[in-house]
Design a protein around this motif. Structure first.
Motif, PDB file in Angstrom:
ATOM      1  N   LEU A   3       0.849  -1.185   0.000  1.00  0.00           N
ATOM      2  CA  LEU A   3       0.000   0.000   0.000  1.00  0.00           C
ATOM      3  C   LEU A   3       0.885   1.235   0.000  1.00  0.00           C
ATOM      4  CD1 LEU A   3      -2.821   1.273   0.291  1.00  0.00           C
ATOM      5  CD2 LEU A   3      -2.529   1.082   2.754  1.00  0.00           C
ATOM      6  N   ASP A  35      -7.823  -1.320   1.928  1.00  0.00           N
ATOM      7  CA  ASP A  35      -6.721  -2.247   1.665  1.00  0.00           C
ATOM      8  C   ASP A  35      -6.786  -3.462   2.589  1.00  0.00           C
ATOM      9  OD1 ASP A  35      -3.998  -2.852   0.438  1.00  0.00           O
ATOM     10  OD2 ASP A  35      -3.490  -2.751   2.581  1.00  0.00           O
ATOM     11  N   LYS A  36      -7.089  -3.250   3.854  1.00  0.00           N
ATOM     12  CA  LYS A  36      -7.154  -4.371   4.796  1.00  0.00           C
ATOM     13  C   LYS A  36      -8.352  -5.274   4.503  1.00  0.00           C
ATOM     14  CE  LYS A  36      -3.465  -3.183   6.247  1.00  0.00           C
ATOM     15  NZ  LYS A  36      -2.439  -3.830   5.442  1.00  0.00           N
ATOM     16  N   ASN A  39      -7.264  -7.274   1.593  1.00  0.00           N
ATOM     17  CA  ASN A  39      -6.272  -8.260   2.013  1.00  0.00           C
ATOM     18  C   ASN A  39      -6.933  -9.496   2.638  1.00  0.00           C
ATOM     19  OD1 ASN A  39      -3.400  -8.971   2.367  1.00  0.00           O
ATOM     20  ND2 ASN A  39      -3.984  -8.975   4.525  1.00  0.00           N
ATOM     21  N   HIS A  41      -9.722 -10.772   1.819  1.00  0.00           N
ATOM     22  CA  HIS A  41     -10.184 -11.571   0.676  1.00  0.00           C
ATOM     23  C   HIS A  41      -9.007 -12.295   0.019  1.00  0.00           C
ATOM     24  CE1 HIS A  41     -12.696 -12.766  -2.664  1.00  0.00           C
ATOM     25  NE2 HIS A  41     -11.780 -12.287  -3.500  1.00  0.00           N
ATOM     26  N   CYS A  42      -7.883 -11.598  -0.117  1.00  0.00           N
ATOM     27  CA  CYS A  42      -6.690 -12.217  -0.720  1.00  0.00           C
ATOM     28  C   CYS A  42      -6.156 -13.366   0.132  1.00  0.00           C
ATOM     29  CB  CYS A  42      -5.590 -11.173  -0.928  1.00  0.00           C
ATOM     30  SG  CYS A  42      -5.981  -9.957  -2.190  1.00  0.00           S
ATOM     31  N   GLU A  43      -6.384 -13.288   1.434  1.00  0.00           N
ATOM     32  CA  GLU A  43      -5.953 -14.353   2.340  1.00  0.00           C
ATOM     33  C   GLU A  43      -6.988 -15.488   2.407  1.00  0.00           C
ATOM     34  OE1 GLU A  43      -3.082 -14.742   3.896  1.00  0.00           O
ATOM     35  OE2 GLU A  43      -2.270 -12.879   3.071  1.00  0.00           O
ATOM     36  N   GLN A 162      -5.683 -13.327  11.843  1.00  0.00           N
ATOM     37  CA  GLN A 162      -5.125 -12.517  10.755  1.00  0.00           C
ATOM     38  C   GLN A 162      -5.153 -11.037  11.122  1.00  0.00           C
ATOM     39  OE1 GLN A 162      -3.702 -13.403   7.832  1.00  0.00           O
ATOM     40  NE2 GLN A 162      -3.468 -11.295   7.119  1.00  0.00           N
ATOM     41  N   LYS A 166      -1.463  -9.536  12.128  1.00  0.00           N
ATOM     42  CA  LYS A 166      -0.866  -8.903  10.960  1.00  0.00           C
ATOM     43  C   LYS A 166      -1.576  -7.621  10.531  1.00  0.00           C
ATOM     44  CE  LYS A 166       0.873  -9.901   6.352  1.00  0.00           C
ATOM     45  NZ  LYS A 166       0.657  -8.564   5.898  1.00  0.00           N
ATOM     46  N   ASP A 167      -2.821  -7.726  10.104  1.00  0.00           N
ATOM     47  CA  ASP A 167      -3.495  -6.605   9.455  1.00  0.00           C
ATOM     48  C   ASP A 167      -3.745  -5.416  10.380  1.00  0.00           C
ATOM     49  OD1 ASP A 167      -3.448  -8.204   7.246  1.00  0.00           O
ATOM     50  OD2 ASP A 167      -5.613  -8.507   7.130  1.00  0.00           O
ATOM     51  N   ASP A 170      -0.436  -3.702  11.007  1.00  0.00           N
ATOM     52  CA  ASP A 170      -0.018  -3.046   9.771  1.00  0.00           C
ATOM     53  C   ASP A 170      -0.829  -1.764   9.541  1.00  0.00           C
ATOM     54  OD1 ASP A 170       1.663  -3.127   7.409  1.00  0.00           O
ATOM     55  OD2 ASP A 170      -0.167  -3.573   6.277  1.00  0.00           O
TER      56      ASP A 170
END
Length: 184
Positions: A3, A35-36, A39, A41-43, A162, A166-167, A170
């Motif tokens: 990002l 963005d989170k 993310n 969804h990407c995970e 998650q 992490k998120d 971050d």
């Protein structure tokens, strides 16, 4: 994908008002929260629909308002802090209303967001925030609220981990860096 957030003023010689800073913070907070949510969804966590995704974004926004308030508490007097946070919340109200209306159709989306912000502010007030950032309990609360929004289906049962590990951390780091840059 990393990002990228622009958090320096183009004309850094000009002094900025607190409402101008709040407006920039709201834009940055929206980008981080979005963005989170992406993310997750990407995970491989699963959203039921756009309304659920927007609810996750709102939980991140509430979290970032708490971060801004804690950072402002350390650097601004009480009147300045109140001005910054109120203007920040007003700008977020607009982002939530506009984006929700675009995705979900006409309706009042900003009002419920402010009610959520009021409720969560009382909850987050119980958690510690130190010079190195939010406490484990602070991050756990964010994770818990996002878990409640996402549900505990097989696909989403570990979302709290998650967010906590992490998120959430971050999001805090990106936002705190931008916050400090805007006040330079």
């Amino acid at each position: 994908m990393a990002l990228r957030i622009k958090s320096h003023w183009k004309d850094d010689a000009r002094a900025r008002s607190l409402p101008e800073i709040a407006s920039a913070l709201a834009y940055i907070a929206w980008r981080i929260a979005l963005d989170k949510a992406i993310n997750l969804h990407c995970e491989r966590f699963v959203y039921r629909d756009d309304a659920q995704r927007l609810a996750v974004i709102q939980e991140y926004l509430v979290f970032l308002v708490q971060i801004a308030d804690r950072l402002a508490h350390a650097e601004l007097d009480e009147a300045e802090r109140r001005t910054l946070i109120v203007e920040f919340a007003k700008k977020l109200f607009g982002h939530v209303q506009d984006n929700s209306q675009d995705l979900l159709g006409p309706g009042d989306y900003g009002g419920p967001f402010i009610a959520l912000l009021d409720t969560r502010s009382g909850e987050y007030a119980e958690f510690q925030f130190a010079g190195d950032g939010p406490s484990y309990a602070f991050l756990r609360h964010l994770g818990h609220e996002i878990q409640c929004v996402m549900g505990e289906s097989e696909a989403n049962r570990w979302v709290i981990d998650q967010v906590m590990d992490k998120d959430g951390w971050d999001a805090y780091k990106h936002f705190a860096r931008a916050y400090h840059n805007l006040f330079e």
